[in-house]
Design an enzyme around this catalytic site. Structure first.
Site, PDB file in Angstrom:
ATOM      1  N   ILE A 135       1.489  -0.991  -0.094  1.00  0.00           N
ATOM      2  CA  ILE A 135       0.012   0.337  -0.130  1.00  0.00           C
ATOM      3  C   ILE A 135       0.388   1.053   0.006  1.00  0.00           C
ATOM      4  O   ILE A 135       2.019   1.165   0.521  1.00  0.00           O
ATOM      5  CB  ILE A 135      -0.630  -0.039   1.033  1.00  0.00           C
ATOM      6  N   CYS A 136       0.254   2.211  -0.534  1.00  0.00           N
ATOM      7  CA  CYS A 136       1.128   3.754  -0.862  1.00  0.00           C
ATOM      8  C   CYS A 136       3.040   3.284  -1.170  1.00  0.00           C
ATOM      9  O   CYS A 136       3.207   2.078  -1.990  1.00  0.00           O
ATOM     10  CB  CYS A 136       0.919   4.246   0.128  1.00  0.00           C
ATOM     11  N   GLN A 137       3.559   3.631   0.161  1.00  0.00           N
ATOM     12  CA  GLN A 137       4.772   3.389  -0.284  1.00  0.00           C
ATOM     13  C   GLN A 137       5.588   2.435  -0.269  1.00  0.00           C
ATOM     14  O   GLN A 137       6.482   1.506  -0.999  1.00  0.00           O
ATOM     15  CB  GLN A 137       5.859   4.207   0.618  1.00  0.00           C
ATOM     16  N   GLY A 140       3.872  -0.350  -1.273  1.00  0.00           N
ATOM     17  CA  GLY A 140       3.077  -0.910  -2.449  1.00  0.00           C
ATOM     18  C   GLY A 140       4.696  -1.071  -3.400  1.00  0.00           C
ATOM     19  O   GLY A 140       4.873  -1.935  -4.073  1.00  0.00           O
TER      20      GLY A 140
END
Lengths: 363, 355
Positions: free
Chosen positions: A149-151, A153
């Site tokens: 998720i986000c960073q 990811g």
């Protein structure tokens, strides 16, 4: 002839008095709220593994026989991972559990000054790899599913490219890939349009050591300073007399301002190589001794982005398709912003089954 | 009702509202367990009361709730300040509109006045602080704030700095002469002790610190000027939007509506500026100069710490770095040991039984 606004004195006075009444009674109400009222991370879980600040949790499965390949959630270093399990009716984790998944989560903890030398190599080839190995060993599997998720990811992408033999399927959520997309203000502030004339990451890290969470938060609030600093609280005044809504608001506030410091050397490399150099999609990012080659990501990829994301603009996530080596690539989007991906009712309803079906189809 | 009459009524209403607010905050104050004192003063007393009341009320509260209370009070303050700003513009414009002047022109002129007033201040400050003597004074004031508590604690310690050092203080005297009374009044007093030593290095660090501080102040003023300009632009844009609505026959009728329109417009204007290369360069420069100053500041503090045999930030960081590498080595060795054990175990299983 009239001026552009007509505020009747009586009405304005009523509005102000009403505002004052609500603020005063709201503060009185807030004074009775205690920690136990603002519970976050509600789904039952057990600690499986601990290394330095990191804790790996396994959530208690909600079905007798969970899906045989577990999911390991890799969250960003910025903010805390309980956002995926904020409260019972706003929990990606709970929804995945209900649909028969076996879910693990990495909690990065709060880096102290002694952690300032941690590098991306430590996070990706160290911590993530160790957690993946723990989960693999527990389940007797060669490969597991990763949900970044986000960073987190971006980290998961690097990990999958470096350790393709350990990842069965990869899901990336609101994940930045092309850091030079100009729609993203964080990309601009990091210098994607002005290059070396903007922030000097080296002097920032040298001066701060670890990058303070408050500094990171200020940057996020500056993206919409008046809506996030004033408008949000004006709207909140209207829900002060509604316990349920007020507690929901407080949980979000807790999450927003619960910002761990960033390990200095990790921040330095992430900002310079990813944000400023855009080296991930150019194939020049080096983690440890190895270069990240996204064409080595051959596992199926489900890439989910938020259509109104002001932190990770859609184009930044969508760019993944042209970089990865997999032939099994699926793109999904939701009409929400970055935070909406965790808390929106529509996303809570539609995203978990999308993930579960996509995984089962590839099980 | 005439416009100026409306305006006067509005101001009176605002005064009445503030009185009522004060009374309600007083009511809250009466129930605060600690019975905090009420601050004197006439203007905006309710703001002080708000601050005091929420401090008292949330003493035992949860941190998030405390923070939220603070924001609530701030929000209310912002609403009032916004209303005051709107009223002042109304007061400035209304008589001329009533006198038959073109109100678009009147508003444009008013905005220009706001701009001039807004921009004058930071520019004036910038000009004033270009005088290095004044800058040095300000710089030393900052330093005094930073160093004083630390220096006092050292003086109270049994192993005083003065007894620990063998440095020559004459260079410090020269430095004091060079930078005049400001230095003597502030920083000089703190370090005039002959104990501090290593003065040549210290002087160099101080000068570097001063240069970094000047850069930071200048970057800060340039940044403030840009923000000031943006504020004025946002206000102008807000008024333009209201005018455009009026021309369409839509008039804002409530304070709440007016506020949210203002927030919407102002965020849009700021968002546009935040994306501009000029702003990004200014922000980057501000950040870089602030961080450089912080580094220079650390050099000076560490010079004191070294003289006093106190471990410095840099020394601790270096120790942490070594521990970090040791930790990595230990992890790597553990992995290798684990692999070797696994391999030996595997070999043992492969050997024929009874061998």
């Amino acid at each position: 002839m009239q001026l552009p606004f007509y505020l009747s004195p009586e009405q304005t006075m009523r509005e102000l008095i009403d505002l004052n009444r609500k603020v005063v009674s709201g503060i009185e109400r807030l004074s009775h709220i205690r920690d136990k009222d603002i519970q976050v991370g509600v789904s039952p879980k057990e600690e499986i593994y601990r290394e330095d600040n990191l804790v790996l949790y396994r959530f208690t499965p909600m079905v007798e026989k969970p899906f045989h390949i577990p999911i390991l959630i890799v969250y960003a270093l910025v903010n805390r991972p309980y956002m995926v399990d904020l409260q019972e009716d706003r929990s990606l984790v709970r929804n995945l559990l209900q649909q028969g998944m076996d879910v693990y989560l990495i909690d990065w903890g709060y880096p102290g000054r002694g952690d300032r030398w941690l590098t991306l190599d430590d996070y990706i080839n160290g911590y993530i790899n160790d957690c993946v190995d723990v989960v693999r060993q527990r389940h007797g599997l060669e490969q597991i599913n990763l949900l970044g998720i986000c960073q987190g990811g971006t980290f998961s992408l690097c990990y999958t490219a470096l350790h393709p033999e350990k990842v069965k399927n990869l899901i990336t959520m609101v994940t930045p890939v092309d850091f030079h997309v100009k729609e993203g203000v964080p990309n601009l502030w990091a210098g994607c349009s002005t290059g070396g004339q903007t922030m000097d990451v080296d002097v920032l890290v040298d001066a701060f050591g670890n990058i303070p969470g408050e500094f990171m938060n200020l940057g996020f609030l500056m993206l919409k300073p008046f809506q996030l600093g004033l408008g949000k609280y004006l709207e909140m005044i209207d829900i002060l007399d509604n316990d349920e809504k007020l507690l929901n608001f407080l949980r979000m506030e807790e999450w927003i301002f619960d910002s761990p410091d960033q390990a200095g050397e990790t921040y330095r490399q992430f900002m310079k190589d990813f944000y400023q150099g855009n080296k991930l999609i150019r194939g020049f990012v080096k983690i440890g001794t190895k270069t990240v080659d996204l064409t080595q990501v051959r596992a199926p990829v489900l890439n989910v982005y938020a259509e109104q994301d002001h932190l990770v603009p859609p184009a930044s996530s969508i760019a993944l398709e042209r970089c990865v080596g997999t032939t099994d690539y699926t793109l999904r989007s939701f009409p929400v912003g970055h935070i909406g991906m965790y808390v929106s009712g529509k996303v809570q309803r539609d995203l978990p089954p999308t993930i579960v079906k996509w995984l089962r189809d590839r099980g | 009702m005439h416009l100026s009459e409306q305006s006067e009524t509005m101001v009176k209403a605002l005064t009445d509202v503030q009185k009522q607010m004060w009374e309600s905050w007083m009511g809250l104050m009466r129930t605060v367990p600690s019975g905090m004192p009420v601050s004197p003063g006439v203007a905006n007393q309710w703001r002080d009361l708000a601050t005091q009341a929420l401090k008292g009320w949330t003493t035992e509260g949860e941190q998030v709730a405390k923070d939220l209370s603070q924001r609530l009070a701030t929000t209310q303050d912002c609403v009032l300040r916004f209303l005051e700003l709107s009223l002042s513009s109304w007061n400035a414009v209304a008589p001329k509109v009533e006198a038959g002047e073109d109100w678009h022109a009147v508003l444009a002129k008013y905005i220009e006045q706001v701009r001039e007033q807004f921009m004058l201040s930071p520019q004036g400050m910038q000009k004033a602080t270009q005088d290095s003597g004044e800058l040095w004074g300000l710089y030393l004031e900052e330093w005094q704030k930073l160093v004083q508590p630390w220096a006092m604690s050292l003086q109270r310690a049994p192993w005083r700095v003065g007894q620990a050092s063998t440095g020559d203080g004459s260079a410090l005297v020269e430095l004091m002469n060079l930078y005049g009374n400001a230095y003597e009044r502030t920083f000089g007093r703190l370090i005039e002790s002959p104990s501090l030593g290593h003065t040549r290095e210290l002087n160099e660090d101080l000068l570097k610190g001063f240069a970094a501080w000047m850069d930071y102040r200048q970057a800060s003023f340039a940044y403030q000027v840009e923000l000031g300009e943006t504020w004025t632009r946002a206000f102008e844009e807000f008024i333009r939007k209201l005018i455009s609505q009026t021309e369409k026959g839509e008039t804002v009728q409530s304070l709440r509506q007016l506020l949210f329109q203002w927030i919407d417009v102002i965020d849009q204007v700021f968002a546009k500026v935040f994306r501009s290369d000029d702003y990004i360069r200014l922000q980057g420069h501000l950040l870089n100069t602030a961080m450089t100053y912080r580094l220079r500041e650390r050099d000076i503090v560490e010079a004191f710490l070294k003289t006093s045999h106190i471990p410095s930030r840099s020394e601790l960081d270096e120790a942490y770095r070594r521990i970090y590498h040791l930790r990595k080595d230990v992890k790597e060795l553990k992995r290798e040991l684990h692999d070797i054990k696994a391999e030996l175990s595997s070999q043992a299983k492969r050997k024929p039984a009874g061998g």
